[in-house]
Design an enzyme around this catalytic site. Sequence first.
Site, short mmCIF file in Angstrom:
data_model
loop_
_atom_site.label_atom_id
_atom_site.label_comp_id
_atom_site.label_asym_id
_atom_site.label_seq_id
_atom_site.Cartn_x
_atom_site.Cartn_y
_atom_site.Cartn_z
N ARG A 1 3.51 5.51 0.91
CA ARG A 1 4.91 5.68 1.31
C ARG A 1 5.81 4.79 0.45
NH1 ARG A 1 6.05 5.28 7.56
NH2 ARG A 1 8.03 6.15 6.86
N CYS B 1 9.86 -2.00 7.27
CA CYS B 1 8.85 -0.94 7.34
C CYS B 1 9.58 0.39 7.46
CB CYS B 1 7.89 -1.19 8.50
SG CYS B 1 8.70 -1.26 10.12
#
Length: 278
Positions: free
Chosen positions: A175, A233
Amino acid sequence: MNAIITAVELMNASAGGQPPVLLDVRYQLGGPPGRPEYEAGHIPGAVYVDLEGELAGPAGKDGRHPLPDLAVFGAAMRRAGVGSSGDVVVYDGGQGWAAARAWWMLRWAGHPSVRVLDGGLAAWRAQGGPVTDERTAVREGDFVPAPGALPLLDADGAAALARRGLLLDARAGERYRGEVEPIDAVAGHVPGAVSAPTTENVAGDGRLRPATELAARFAALGAADGTEVGVYCGSGVSAAHEVLALAVAGIPAALYVGSWSEWSSDPSRPVATGPQPG
């Protein structure tokens, strides 16, 4: 004080004259609510806390799990028996992310004594700890949030920290690199951020690695003495787990609560892809 507590330590503390307030924060991203699991079996004395309804505000422009309204958060903590003093222990199913979010929220809001059960309910069961489906009788607490005890970043602050210090991206490496993005509209990372998946902070049994190992890991990523550190995050949950790991390693760190879900929602913000910065 140490930010974590072992299952054996919790057993001993719970048997003492002033047992800690226990908060069950079971939660799974994209999964069903954790309350049915709590009701089916929890550590005796624990009270369920809902991450999305009590530890975060409604999803929107500030991200998927922005800070909750402080009045809502404070009321939820008092209902759960949290006082202005006394020990609090939080746990989840074992991953540690949701428990770390509760730990961070309480610490940021000024509570002086909060620890995460290392390894969560799985570690408790592994030590032979009992579980119950009995309803917990709660004496309402008197905790009133006083925010600011831990450092907090907004989007501009995260961008600036990536330039002057160390901004860690706690998501999976793919990611970060922009190879996949299963949740947010844009793939990639904050320019200048360093990939540091929080899954690498735990051992195979779900417990955090020893403090010395964590310190060595973060030092290799650039957390030298005097370096200002921040973490983000996807939505400020797994990043809280990385802030917890940093705390265990003796490294203070700021949390960017809005994280990638907030950053990527603004098309004017730059996006980087690929491997770590050179």
